[in-house]
Design a protein around this motif. Structure first.
Motif, mmCIF file in Angstrom:
data_model
loop_
_atom_site.group_PDB
_atom_site.id
_atom_site.type_symbol
_atom_site.label_atom_id
_atom_site.label_comp_id
_atom_site.label_asym_id
_atom_site.label_seq_id
_atom_site.Cartn_x
_atom_site.Cartn_y
_atom_site.Cartn_z
ATOM 1 N N LEU A 108 0.598 -1.112 -0.029
ATOM 2 C CA LEU A 108 0.000 -0.084 -0.047
ATOM 3 C C LEU A 108 0.856 1.329 0.002
ATOM 4 C CD1 LEU A 108 -2.697 -0.925 2.403
ATOM 5 C CD2 LEU A 108 -2.894 -0.711 -0.049
ATOM 6 N N LEU A 109 1.839 1.380 0.752
ATOM 7 C CA LEU A 109 2.971 2.222 0.861
ATOM 8 C C LEU A 109 3.540 2.645 -0.406
ATOM 9 C CD1 LEU A 109 4.457 2.284 4.421
ATOM 10 C CD2 LEU A 109 2.687 3.889 3.392
ATOM 11 N N THR A 110 4.011 1.532 -1.298
ATOM 12 C CA THR A 110 4.371 1.489 -2.257
ATOM 13 C C THR A 110 3.592 2.271 -3.578
ATOM 14 O OG1 THR A 110 5.972 -0.359 -2.021
ATOM 15 C CG2 THR A 110 5.454 0.332 -4.256
ATOM 16 N N ALA A 111 2.236 1.599 -3.524
ATOM 17 C CA ALA A 111 1.458 2.076 -4.464
ATOM 18 C C ALA A 111 0.908 3.628 -4.107
ATOM 19 C CB ALA A 111 -0.037 1.308 -4.413
ATOM 20 N N GLY A 112 0.651 3.901 -2.972
ATOM 21 C CA GLY A 112 0.496 5.433 -2.660
ATOM 22 C C GLY A 112 1.560 6.329 -2.834
ATOM 23 N N ASN A 113 2.978 5.823 -2.678
ATOM 24 C CA ASN A 113 4.005 6.602 -3.135
ATOM 25 C C ASN A 113 4.133 7.020 -4.503
ATOM 26 O OD1 ASN A 113 6.211 8.166 -2.161
ATOM 27 N ND2 ASN A 113 7.555 6.803 -2.428
ATOM 28 N N ILE A 114 4.006 5.709 -5.203
ATOM 29 C CA ILE A 114 3.722 5.939 -6.771
ATOM 30 C C ILE A 114 2.910 6.771 -7.332
ATOM 31 C CG2 ILE A 114 3.626 4.748 -8.853
ATOM 32 C CD1 ILE A 114 5.025 2.398 -7.468
ATOM 33 N N ALA A 115 1.429 6.719 -6.637
ATOM 34 C CA ALA A 115 0.680 7.446 -7.230
ATOM 35 C C ALA A 115 0.632 8.913 -6.529
ATOM 36 C CB ALA A 115 -0.994 7.237 -6.486
ATOM 37 N N ALA A 116 1.368 9.254 -5.539
ATOM 38 C CA ALA A 116 1.641 10.630 -5.341
ATOM 39 C C ALA A 116 2.653 11.165 -5.736
ATOM 40 C CB ALA A 116 1.636 10.708 -3.713
ATOM 41 N N SER A 117 3.753 10.333 -6.361
ATOM 42 C CA SER A 117 4.957 10.902 -6.784
ATOM 43 C C SER A 117 4.723 12.142 -7.769
ATOM 44 C CB SER A 117 5.981 9.837 -7.461
ATOM 45 O OG SER A 117 5.206 9.421 -8.656
ATOM 46 N N GLY A 118 3.689 12.223 -8.433
ATOM 47 C CA GLY A 118 3.671 13.415 -9.371
ATOM 48 C C GLY A 118 3.327 14.597 -8.597
ATOM 49 N N LEU A 119 2.516 14.341 -7.439
ATOM 50 C CA LEU A 119 2.235 15.583 -6.672
ATOM 51 C C LEU A 119 3.347 16.040 -5.794
ATOM 52 C CD1 LEU A 119 -1.300 14.085 -5.090
ATOM 53 C CD2 LEU A 119 -0.841 16.047 -6.760
ATOM 54 N N VAL A 120 4.114 15.127 -5.156
ATOM 55 C CA VAL A 120 5.247 15.513 -4.436
ATOM 56 C C VAL A 120 6.169 16.341 -5.570
ATOM 57 C CG1 VAL A 120 7.342 14.628 -3.298
ATOM 58 C CG2 VAL A 120 5.148 13.758 -3.013
ATOM 59 N N ALA A 121 6.419 15.613 -6.763
ATOM 60 C CA ALA A 121 7.430 16.435 -7.695
ATOM 61 C C ALA A 121 6.919 17.952 -8.155
ATOM 62 C CB ALA A 121 7.285 15.611 -9.107
ATOM 63 N N ALA A 122 5.478 18.034 -8.355
ATOM 64 C CA ALA A 122 4.864 19.306 -8.389
ATOM 65 C C ALA A 122 5.044 20.067 -7.231
ATOM 66 C CB ALA A 122 3.367 19.105 -8.771
ATOM 67 N N PHE A 123 4.945 19.734 -6.134
ATOM 68 C CA PHE A 123 5.248 20.388 -4.801
ATOM 69 C C PHE A 123 6.677 21.278 -4.749
ATOM 70 C CE2 PHE A 123 6.642 20.988 -0.240
ATOM 71 C CZ PHE A 123 5.720 21.825 0.099
ATOM 72 N N PHE A 124 7.675 20.220 -5.203
ATOM 73 C CA PHE A 124 8.961 20.720 -5.388
ATOM 74 C C PHE A 124 9.367 21.595 -6.583
ATOM 75 C CE2 PHE A 124 9.497 17.477 -1.711
ATOM 76 C CZ PHE A 124 9.902 18.286 -0.806
ATOM 77 N N LYS A 125 8.443 21.643 -7.541
ATOM 78 C CA LYS A 125 8.562 22.103 -8.834
ATOM 79 C C LYS A 125 9.844 21.333 -9.511
ATOM 80 C CE LYS A 125 6.637 26.589 -7.560
ATOM 81 N NZ LYS A 125 6.644 27.222 -6.278
ATOM 82 N N GLU A 126 9.850 20.163 -9.569
ATOM 83 C CA GLU A 126 10.949 19.438 -9.915
ATOM 84 C C GLU A 126 10.379 18.149 -10.698
ATOM 85 O OE1 GLU A 126 13.664 18.554 -11.753
ATOM 86 O OE2 GLU A 126 14.413 20.141 -10.295
ATOM 87 N N PRO A 127 9.829 18.214 -11.860
ATOM 88 C CA PRO A 127 9.319 17.061 -12.571
ATOM 89 C C PRO A 127 10.039 15.790 -12.736
ATOM 90 C CG PRO A 127 9.672 18.819 -14.044
ATOM 91 C CD PRO A 127 10.148 19.266 -12.693
ATOM 92 N N ARG A 128 11.538 15.802 -12.696
ATOM 93 C CA ARG A 128 12.479 14.704 -12.790
ATOM 94 C C ARG A 128 12.397 13.716 -11.483
ATOM 95 N NH1 ARG A 128 17.704 17.266 -14.172
ATOM 96 N NH2 ARG A 128 17.015 18.630 -12.669
ATOM 97 N N LEU A 129 11.484 14.558 -10.340
ATOM 98 C CA LEU A 129 11.576 13.868 -9.038
ATOM 99 C C LEU A 129 10.495 12.636 -9.048
ATOM 100 C CD1 LEU A 129 12.590 13.543 -6.257
ATOM 101 C CD2 LEU A 129 10.804 15.389 -5.786
ATOM 102 N N ALA A 130 9.840 12.718 -9.923
ATOM 103 C CA ALA A 130 8.459 11.586 -10.032
ATOM 104 C C ALA A 130 8.989 10.178 -10.384
ATOM 105 C CB ALA A 130 7.490 12.044 -10.860
ATOM 106 N N PRO A 131 9.856 10.195 -11.286
ATOM 107 C CA PRO A 131 10.471 8.561 -11.537
ATOM 108 C C PRO A 131 11.051 8.154 -10.537
ATOM 109 C CG PRO A 131 11.096 10.050 -13.274
ATOM 110 C CD PRO A 131 10.104 10.814 -12.529
ATOM 111 N N VAL A 132 11.981 9.020 -9.968
ATOM 112 C CA VAL A 132 12.986 8.629 -8.765
ATOM 113 C C VAL A 132 12.255 8.073 -7.689
ATOM 114 C CG1 VAL A 132 14.753 9.597 -7.290
ATOM 115 C CG2 VAL A 132 14.644 10.228 -9.760
ATOM 116 N N LEU A 133 11.183 8.918 -7.364
ATOM 117 C CA LEU A 133 10.437 8.432 -6.170
ATOM 118 C C LEU A 133 9.593 7.132 -6.494
ATOM 119 C CD1 LEU A 133 8.496 11.852 -5.071
ATOM 120 C CD2 LEU A 133 10.117 10.178 -3.532
ATOM 121 N N SER A 134 9.194 6.948 -7.780
ATOM 122 C CA SER A 134 8.526 5.685 -7.968
ATOM 123 C C SER A 134 9.430 4.519 -7.891
ATOM 124 C CB SER A 134 8.029 5.809 -9.506
ATOM 125 O OG SER A 134 7.086 6.764 -9.509
#
Length: 153
Positions: A90-116
């Motif tokens: 569940l944490l993995t799925a939630g983190n993958i789903a939220a990775s785009g939001l986290v990347a948008a929060f930090f204004k760094e789109p390259r962060l999403a795949p790293v988080l995933s």
């Protein structure tokens, strides 16, 4: 073994675990800092801060319960293991789903795949938490003796 000896042994193993984990993390970051460029290393460091925070919710105290409980049955271990696995998934799925939001929060789109990709560590850690608790329990109940030690007769 008296209470003082058990407490001292528990403290020693806790210190070894904490320092060992910190040492491994430090070596990992040193190696990554040498292999990656500054921007890529910054992305990994930023993602690691987020995943380390989320990982707090993985164990939920089951390891401590396994170690401290007087009688542990097979059902307790099975329950702790499967709840850890489900929580990790569940944490993995939630983190993958939220990775785009986290990347948008930090204004760094390259962060999403790293988080995933780093999210996979939640499942891997979930696979080991119950086994580590069992090992810690066994170490706490058996006093260490040199291989050549024999009881007096």
């Amino acid at each position: 073994m008296g209470l003082r000896e058990k407490a001292a042994k528990g403290v020693a193993w806790s210190v070894i675990q904490k320092w060992g984990r910190a040492g491994i993390t430090t070596v990992t970051f040193i190696v990554l800092s040498r292999l990656l460029g500054p921007e890529a290393f910054g992305l990994v460091a930023l993602a690691s801060v987020f995943t380390d925070f989320v990982e707090i919710f993985l164990d939920q105290g089951f390891s401590a319960a396994i170690v401290q409980r007087a009688d542990v049955e097979r059902g307790h271990l099975d329950t702790a293991f499967w709840i850890s696995i489900v929580t990790g998934i569940l944490l993995t799925a939630g983190n993958i789903a939220a990775s785009g939001l986290v990347a948008a929060f930090f204004k760094e789109p390259r962060l999403a795949p790293v988080l995933s990709w780093l999210s996979i560590s939640f499942i891997l850690n979930a696979l080991s938490t119950t086994q580590l608790a069992i090992l810690q329990r066994k170490l706490a109940s058996k006093p260490w003796r040199p291989a050549h030690w024999r009881p007096r007769q």
